[in-house]
Design an enzyme around this catalytic site. Structure first.
Site, short mmCIF file in Angstrom:
data_model
loop_
_atom_site.label_atom_id
_atom_site.label_comp_id
_atom_site.label_asym_id
_atom_site.label_seq_id
_atom_site.Cartn_x
_atom_site.Cartn_y
_atom_site.Cartn_z
N GLY A 1 -91.63 -55.33 -88.97
CA GLY A 1 -90.52 -54.43 -88.92
C GLY A 1 -89.93 -54.21 -87.64
O GLY A 1 -90.64 -54.56 -86.51
N THR B 1 -94.41 -54.78 -82.74
CA THR B 1 -94.74 -55.98 -82.16
C THR B 1 -93.73 -56.84 -82.10
O THR B 1 -92.91 -56.74 -83.01
CB THR B 1 -95.92 -56.86 -83.09
OG1 THR B 1 -96.98 -55.95 -83.09
CG2 THR B 1 -96.19 -57.95 -82.53
N HIS C 1 -95.44 -63.14 -81.04
CA HIS C 1 -96.82 -63.52 -80.73
C HIS C 1 -96.96 -65.04 -80.59
O HIS C 1 -96.04 -65.64 -81.18
CB HIS C 1 -97.82 -62.82 -81.68
CG HIS C 1 -97.65 -63.19 -83.05
ND1 HIS C 1 -98.00 -62.36 -84.31
CD2 HIS C 1 -97.29 -64.31 -83.72
CE1 HIS C 1 -97.81 -63.09 -85.48
NE2 HIS C 1 -97.49 -64.27 -85.06
N GLY D 1 -102.08 -74.13 -82.82
CA GLY D 1 -102.13 -73.81 -81.37
C GLY D 1 -100.73 -73.91 -80.66
O GLY D 1 -100.05 -74.81 -81.00
N ASP E 1 -98.19 -72.18 -81.08
CA ASP E 1 -97.17 -71.87 -82.08
C ASP E 1 -96.71 -70.37 -81.30
O ASP E 1 -97.44 -69.56 -81.35
CB ASP E 1 -97.69 -71.79 -83.56
CG ASP E 1 -97.66 -73.36 -83.82
OD1 ASP E 1 -97.87 -73.45 -85.24
OD2 ASP E 1 -97.73 -74.22 -83.36
N HIS F 1 -93.99 -67.22 -82.46
CA HIS F 1 -93.14 -66.69 -83.66
C HIS F 1 -92.61 -65.24 -83.00
O HIS F 1 -93.24 -64.31 -82.40
CB HIS F 1 -94.27 -66.11 -84.80
CG HIS F 1 -95.03 -67.30 -85.42
ND1 HIS F 1 -96.19 -67.11 -85.77
CD2 HIS F 1 -94.56 -68.45 -85.46
CE1 HIS F 1 -96.51 -68.38 -86.19
NE2 HIS F 1 -95.40 -69.07 -86.08
N HIS G 1 -92.68 -64.60 -71.77
CA HIS G 1 -94.20 -64.00 -71.84
C HIS G 1 -94.92 -64.63 -72.84
O HIS G 1 -96.04 -65.19 -72.84
CB HIS G 1 -93.93 -62.46 -72.23
CG HIS G 1 -95.11 -61.69 -72.51
ND1 HIS G 1 -95.64 -61.06 -71.50
CD2 HIS G 1 -95.91 -61.94 -73.60
CE1 HIS G 1 -96.83 -60.64 -72.01
NE2 HIS G 1 -96.97 -60.73 -73.34
N GLU G 2 -94.26 -65.10 -74.07
CA GLU G 2 -95.25 -65.86 -75.06
C GLU G 2 -95.41 -67.20 -74.82
O GLU G 2 -96.64 -67.44 -75.06
CB GLU G 2 -94.26 -65.82 -76.54
CG GLU G 2 -93.92 -64.35 -76.95
CD GLU G 2 -95.13 -63.43 -77.18
OE1 GLU G 2 -95.09 -62.30 -77.02
OE2 GLU G 2 -96.29 -63.96 -77.46
N HIS H 1 -98.77 -66.95 -72.97
CA HIS H 1 -99.80 -66.98 -73.87
C HIS H 1 -100.05 -68.54 -74.57
O HIS H 1 -101.22 -68.87 -74.66
CB HIS H 1 -99.66 -66.21 -75.00
CG HIS H 1 -99.66 -64.79 -74.76
ND1 HIS H 1 -100.73 -64.16 -73.89
CD2 HIS H 1 -98.95 -63.58 -75.07
CE1 HIS H 1 -100.49 -62.87 -73.76
NE2 HIS H 1 -99.36 -62.65 -74.31
N HIS I 1 -103.13 -61.24 -70.54
CA HIS I 1 -102.39 -60.31 -70.00
C HIS I 1 -102.88 -60.07 -68.60
O HIS I 1 -104.06 -60.13 -68.31
CB HIS I 1 -102.56 -59.00 -70.81
CG HIS I 1 -101.66 -59.10 -72.16
ND1 HIS I 1 -101.69 -58.69 -73.38
CD2 HIS I 1 -100.46 -59.63 -72.19
CE1 HIS I 1 -101.03 -58.87 -74.23
NE2 HIS I 1 -99.95 -59.46 -73.30
C1 LIG Z 1 -92.59 -59.34 -71.84
O1 LIG Z 1 -92.96 -59.75 -72.91
C2 LIG Z 1 -93.46 -59.31 -74.00
C3 LIG Z 1 -94.02 -57.86 -73.80
C4 LIG Z 1 -94.70 -57.31 -74.97
C5 LIG Z 1 -94.60 -57.98 -76.05
S1 LIG Z 1 -95.29 -57.30 -77.51
O2 LIG Z 1 -95.07 -55.88 -77.45
O3 LIG Z 1 -94.80 -57.95 -78.92
C6 LIG Z 1 -97.18 -57.64 -77.54
C7 LIG Z 1 -97.58 -58.93 -78.05
C8 LIG Z 1 -97.71 -59.72 -76.78
O4 LIG Z 1 -98.06 -59.25 -75.92
O5 LIG Z 1 -97.40 -61.23 -76.78
C9 LIG Z 1 -97.82 -56.64 -78.41
F1 LIG Z 1 -99.21 -56.72 -78.18
F2 LIG Z 1 -97.43 -56.76 -79.47
C10 LIG Z 1 -94.12 -59.36 -76.44
C11 LIG Z 1 -93.40 -60.06 -75.20
ZN LIG Z 2 -97.18 -65.52 -86.75
ZN LIG Z 3 -98.60 -60.67 -74.52
#
Ligand SMILES: COc1ccc(S(=O)(=O)[C@H](CC(=O)O)C(F)F)cc1
Ligand SMILES: [Zn+2]
Ligand SMILES: [Zn+2]
Length: 159
Positions: free
Chosen positions: A74, A78, A81, A90, A92, A94, A116-117, A120, A126
């Site tokens: 919600g 988060t 991810h 791999g 992907d 969301h 940022h995503e 990953h 991180h």
């Molecule tokens: C700067 O970009 C982001 C910072 C924090 C997040 S997050 O708060 O969704 C993070 C997820 C992530 O680090 O990708 C958390 F663990 F859920 C996502 C993107």
């Molecule tokens: Zn997902």
């Molecule tokens: Zn992250």
């Protein structure tokens, strides 16, 4: 998330599935493409958009339980991810569509979160440096150059 180490190819395809209603599709498309280009410039990787269902990186806006073991929560909490490099899920990525996504300073800035995503999705973990894009908490706005020196060094070490 089960994170592979790195992709073993230089051209990666991506497909945008379900969109958010917060932004026009054309705006989502350009923000996603800009977020990929941040990493393309620093890594030498190429990202190609496709409509085929076997794209390497599937990008979707979803809510709560959405077919993987990481249901969203919600509003707030988060935001998004991404799975590390690999076959199937791999790469992907969301986005929680219970967040308010924006192209500016309102809600959460899609370009910053996507960049940022995608870090990953390329295999980055991180950073402990608050100046880095890969620092784990969202910051409203970053300087023009989204990537810190450390982010650039880390992606270059990987590709
Ligand atoms: C700067 O970009 C982001 C910072 C924090 C997040 S997050 O708060 O969704 C993070 C997820 C992530 O680090 O990708 C958390 F663990 F859920 C996502 C993107
Ligand atoms: Zn997902
Ligand atoms: Zn992250």
């Amino acid at each position: 998330h089960i994170q592979g180490t790195r992709w073993n190819k230089n051209v990666l395809t991506f497909r945008i599935g379900r969109y958010t209603r917060d932004l026009r599709r054309s705006v989502v498309d350009s923000l996603i493409e800009s977020a990929f280009s941040v990493w393309a410039r620093a890594s030498g990787l190429t990202f190609v958009r496709t409509n085929s269902h076997n794209a390497d990186i599937m990008v979707e806006f979803v809510t709560y339980a959405h077919g993987d073991f990481y249901p969203f929560d919600g509003p707030r909490g988060t935001l998004a991810h991404a799975f590390g490099p690999g076959m199937g899920t791999g790469g992907d990525t969301h986005f929680d569509d219970d967040e308010r996504w924006s192209a500016g300073a309102a809600g959460y800035n899609l370009f910053v979160v996507a960049a940022h995503e995608f870090g990953h999705a390329l295999g980055l973990r991180h950073s402990r440096n608050p100046e880095s894009l890969m620092y784990p908490t969202y910051k409203a706005f970053r300087p023009a150059n989204l990537l810190s020196r450390e982010d650039v060094d880390n992606i270059k070490a990987l590709y």
